[in-house]
Enzyme design. Structure first.
Site: not given
Length: 371
Positions: A44, A108, A139-141
């Site tokens: 996402s 996310i 976790i998207k970084i």
């Protein structure tokens, strides 16, 4: 009939859907894609959430409750997005269990407004990891310079990470190093490395869009002949770098301690140029141990008429290097291309996040008025 997506999976490519929405979850569509389209993961981003919130009534009940509670828009945005991601994680949990944690992952993204603030990115990653509270979360970084130490810090705490917005080979090398550093610290902190997952999202079609624009400006026949090949060449050389780094003693030590590889993920695989095959960035990026995250239109196109021909990456390294050299000779500044793409990528996600917050603000106000 041939099952192109099954063949793709058989070549070692994990098929992830680049989309999520409350309606997709509520209707059972995501579960159907897992069952019928070999989808084993979901990604996402702020743009996807902004689009989802602007359509239909799937969010009405939750927004009404948030309005009654009087929460501010920042808290509401986290409540809404993490609800979808948590639900998505639950839908994909059987895949996670079946693949022993390799797939079944849902991503996310941290608030894109903090993409260049290391401390706030780390704090956002911790908060989202706690709020969703699912082992199959990623976790998207963003892979900004400031994001690199945040990637290491998150992994060191046992948080699984999807590194996003990677465009350059140099930055990808730093991402791999940040991944190794995070796992080394996680091991020191007593974490089970086999439980920590990571993918590195290397963007493809946007590279072609930017470079083709520059080639068109140059305008020569030689320049035109180079169009629409840079995205594939860049991605293939990223896989070559992945293979090179996988042979180092540093990685071998982590692997012996139970670590899983940080798989290359091909992102931005929807074709922007209508003259190109709509399955180009799938069929031409087949390699073992990779992920391809596709918009639904690309997924359906691949199912309908994709051409899976085995590994289309590892035998093409020399051609990829030659193409990048030809671009340089033609006057395309690669370093400037990837700098512009990173800046635009952050700006686009910030704009989408603002659109999402504005949409939620409007929904909250309308529900308050109707209460």
């Amino acid at each position: 009939m041939s099952d192109n997506l099954k063949e793709l999976s058989g070549e070692g490519v994990s098929i992830w859907l680049d989309d999520i929405s409350r309606e997709r979850l509520r209707s059972g569509n995501l579960a159907e894609l897992v069952k019928d389209r070999h989808v084993v993961g979901v990604t996402s981003n702020p743009t996807i959430f902004a689009k989802a919130l602007s359509k239909g009534d799937a969010y009405d009940e939750q927004v009404r409750d948030l309005a009654v509670r009087g929460v501010d828009v920042e808290e509401a945005s986290r409540a809404i997005t993490t609800y979808d991601i948590r639900w998505g994680c639950d839908v994909l949990r059987p895949v996670y269990d079946r693949t022993e944690g390799l797939d079944g992952r849902v991503s996310i993204e941290v608030d894109p407004r903090v993409a260049r603030d290391t401390r706030r990115t780390i704090a956002e990653a911790r908060a989202l990891w706690w709020m969703v509270d699912r082992p199959n979360l990623l976790i998207k970084i963003p892979a900004t310079e400031q994001g690199l130490p945040a990637i290491t810090a998150a992994l060191a705490e046992g948080i699984s990470v999807n590194v996003t917005l990677i465009f350059s080979l140099e930055r990808y090398g730093k991402v791999i190093d940040a991944f190794y550093a995070g796992l080394e610290k996680a091991r020191e902190n007593g974490h089970d490395l086999s439980k920590i997952a990571s993918v590195a999202s290397f963007f493809v079609s946007r590279v072609d869009t930017e470079i083709d624009k520059r080639l068109d400006k140059i305008g020569s026949d030689e320049a035109k002949a180079l169009r629409s090949k840079a995205g594939l060449a860049n991605a293939r050389l990223a896989y070559a770098l992945y293979e090179e780094k996988s042979g180092t003693d540093r990685w071998k030590a982590l692997k012996d301690a139970g670590a899983r590889p940080q798989r290359p993920l091909w992102a931005s695989t929807g074709v922007k140029d209508p003259d190109l095959s709509d399955t180009l960035y799938v069929d031409e990026l087949v390699a073992p141990g990779t992920v391809n995250t596709m918009p639904e239109a690309t997924l359906e196109a691949e199912a309908d008429h994709g051409q899976v021909r085995g590994d289309t990456v590892r035998g093409a390294y020399d051609d990829a290097r030659a193409h990048m050299a030809a671009l340089k000779d033609a006057g395309v500044d690669y370093d400037d291309v990837v700098r512009v793409l990173e800046e635009e990528g952050v700006e686009k996600f910030e704009a989408s996040w603002k659109e999402l917050l504005d949409t939620i603000t409007g929904e909250l106000e309308s529900k308050k008025a109707g209460a």
